[in-house]
Design a protein around this motif. Sequence first.
Motif, PDB file in Angstrom:
ATOM      1  N   ALA A   1      -4.407   1.245   5.933  1.00  0.00           N
ATOM      2  CA  ALA A   1      -5.774   1.527   5.476  1.00  0.00           C
ATOM      3  C   ALA A   1      -5.836   2.864   4.748  1.00  0.00           C
ATOM      4  N   ARG A   2      -5.129   3.856   5.263  1.00  0.00           N
ATOM      5  CA  ARG A   2      -5.135   5.174   4.622  1.00  0.00           C
ATOM      6  C   ARG A   2      -4.486   5.110   3.237  1.00  0.00           C
ATOM      7  N   GLN A   3      -3.391   4.381   3.110  1.00  0.00           N
ATOM      8  CA  GLN A   3      -2.723   4.287   1.808  1.00  0.00           C
ATOM      9  C   GLN A   3      -3.564   3.494   0.807  1.00  0.00           C
TER      10      GLN A   3
ATOM     11  N   ILE B   1      -7.960  -5.778   5.915  1.00  0.00           N
ATOM     12  CA  ILE B   1      -8.075  -4.341   5.645  1.00  0.00           C
ATOM     13  C   ILE B   1      -8.232  -4.100   4.151  1.00  0.00           C
ATOM     14  N   VAL B   2      -7.473  -4.827   3.347  1.00  0.00           N
ATOM     15  CA  VAL B   2      -7.585  -4.674   1.894  1.00  0.00           C
ATOM     16  C   VAL B   2      -8.920  -5.220   1.410  1.00  0.00           C
ATOM     17  N   GLU B   3      -9.358  -6.348   1.979  1.00  0.00           N
ATOM     18  CA  GLU B   3     -10.623  -6.955   1.553  1.00  0.00           C
ATOM     19  C   GLU B   3     -11.817  -6.059   1.858  1.00  0.00           C
TER      20      GLU B   3
ATOM     21  N   ALA C   1       0.088   1.200  12.609  1.00  0.00           N
ATOM     22  CA  ALA C   1       0.528   0.567  11.362  1.00  0.00           C
ATOM     23  C   ALA C   1      -0.664   0.158  10.513  1.00  0.00           C
ATOM     24  N   ASP C   2      -1.677  -0.444  11.146  1.00  0.00           N
ATOM     25  CA  ASP C   2      -2.859  -0.853  10.387  1.00  0.00           C
ATOM     26  C   ASP C   2      -3.608   0.355   9.830  1.00  0.00           C
ATOM     27  N   ARG C   3      -3.675   1.429  10.607  1.00  0.00           N
ATOM     28  CA  ARG C   3      -4.351   2.629  10.109  1.00  0.00           C
ATOM     29  C   ARG C   3      -3.586   3.262   8.952  1.00  0.00           C
TER      30      ARG C   3
END
Length: 433
Positions: free
Chosen positions: A87-89, A117-119, A82-84
Motif C-alpha cells: 500500500a505504501r509503495q 489494495i490497488v483498487e 506485506a500488505d502495508r
Amino acid sequence: MTTLVVCLDRTDDVGRRTGLRTPIVGWEAVRALVTDVGLADPEDSGVNTLLESLRVAQSLRDENEETVVAVVSGDRESMVSADRAVARQIDDLMAEYEPDSAIVVIDSAEDERLVPIVESRVQVDAVDRVVVRQARDIESTYYLLKQFLADEELRQTILVPLGITLLVFPILATVFSPAIGAATITAVIGLFLLYKGFSIDELLTTFAKQARESLYSGQVSVVTYVVAIGLTLVGLFVGALGVSNLGETEGAIVPTMQFVFDSIPWLTAAALTASTGRLLDEIIREEPIRSSFLHLPFLAVAVGLVVRGFAAFFLEQQGQLGPLVIDQPGIATVALTPGQRLAVFVAGGVLLSLIGVRTVSSMTGPRGPTDDSDDTTGDAASSGEDTSRSETESGDDTESDHSRDTTPSNPSGDAELTDGGSKANDSADESNG
C-alpha cells in the motif's frame, strides 16, 4: 492518459533473489530485473510475470498510450506488514506519476489478495493472471480450474456426469447395497468413456442426418431399413427362444451355436432386404450402378449359408440337432453326416458368391460389339487418314526432288559470264581512260 502497469509480489520474491528494493519503475529497470531474477532462479514463475508486465506495457505503447511499468513487492515478516508495504509503495507511485488507471499483473492466488489494495487507490481496468504451462506450483491449479469452469463444453462433459454419479450412488447404495451401487456406477462410467472414445455421438448425429435426408428425398431404402430392423429383432428373439429351450448345458459354445443357428435366417433376410433397398435407390437414380451394391445381396445370402452350416455342424456333433435328410421321391432317402452337411452349405455359399460375381461382371462388363465396331471403324478411318497424309507427304517430296533435278546448273557458264562481264568492264574503263 497514463496507465500504471504494476506487477505485484506479496512475498517479496524479487527482493530475496536479487537484493533489490521495490518499487522498481521503468521499462529498462524492469527489463534488467527479468535477467537478474531469471539468473537467480530460472524456474520461478515471477520471470513470466515480469515479462507479461513488459508485454502489456508495450502493447499499450503501440496504441499511443502513455504507460508506467513498475514492480511492487511486500514484506517477508508477516502478511499484514506485506500488505502495508504494498500500500505504501502504491501511494508513492500515485503521488509521483498520477496515473489515471492501472493494470495489475499477478501469477498466484496469494498475489491476488493485493488487488483490493490497488483498487482502493486507483481505477483498475484489468487483472492479468499469468498461468505458466507445466507449472509445478499447486497455485496454478486454481487458475486452471477457473479456466476449466469457464468452458461450457468441458462442464457438460465432465461435471454433469460426475454430478449424476454423486446423486445416483447414494440411492443405489440405500436401496440395494454399496457394492451394487459401486458396480453400477463403474459400469456406467465405462460405457460413457467408450461412448466418447469411439465418437458414438458423432456417428449418431451423422446417422440422424442421413435418415432425415432419406425421408425428405423419398428413398426406398428407408422402408427396407425399417423392415430389416424388424427382421433383426425377430431373429434375436428367435435365437434367444432357441437357447431357452436347450435346458441345462455345459459351457457357452452350444448355446451360442444354437442362437446363431436359429437367428441367422432372419438376420440374413434382414441384410438381404436392406441391400435390396439400397440397390433399388441406385437404380431409381438412373445413374451407373456401382458393383458393390450388386454384390451385396449375393454376399449376404452366401455368408448366411456358410454361418448356418458351421452352426449346424457344431450342434449336430453335440447331439442337439438331427441329421439333414434329403428325400428323393421314387429314388432313395439320403441322410447326410455332419461333415457332408457342412460341405453342402459351404459349397452352396461359394457357388452363390461365384454366381453373384458372374452376374455382376456380365452387367458391368466391357463394351459390347457395337462399341468395338465403332472403335474398329474409327481406327480404320484414322489409319486411312494417316495413309493419305503419308502419300501426300511422299508426293511432295517427289515433286521437290524432281524440281531439284530439272533445275539447270552450269557452274562453268556462270564463270564465263562473270569473266566476260569483268572483261567488258575492264575494256570500258580503258576507253574512258
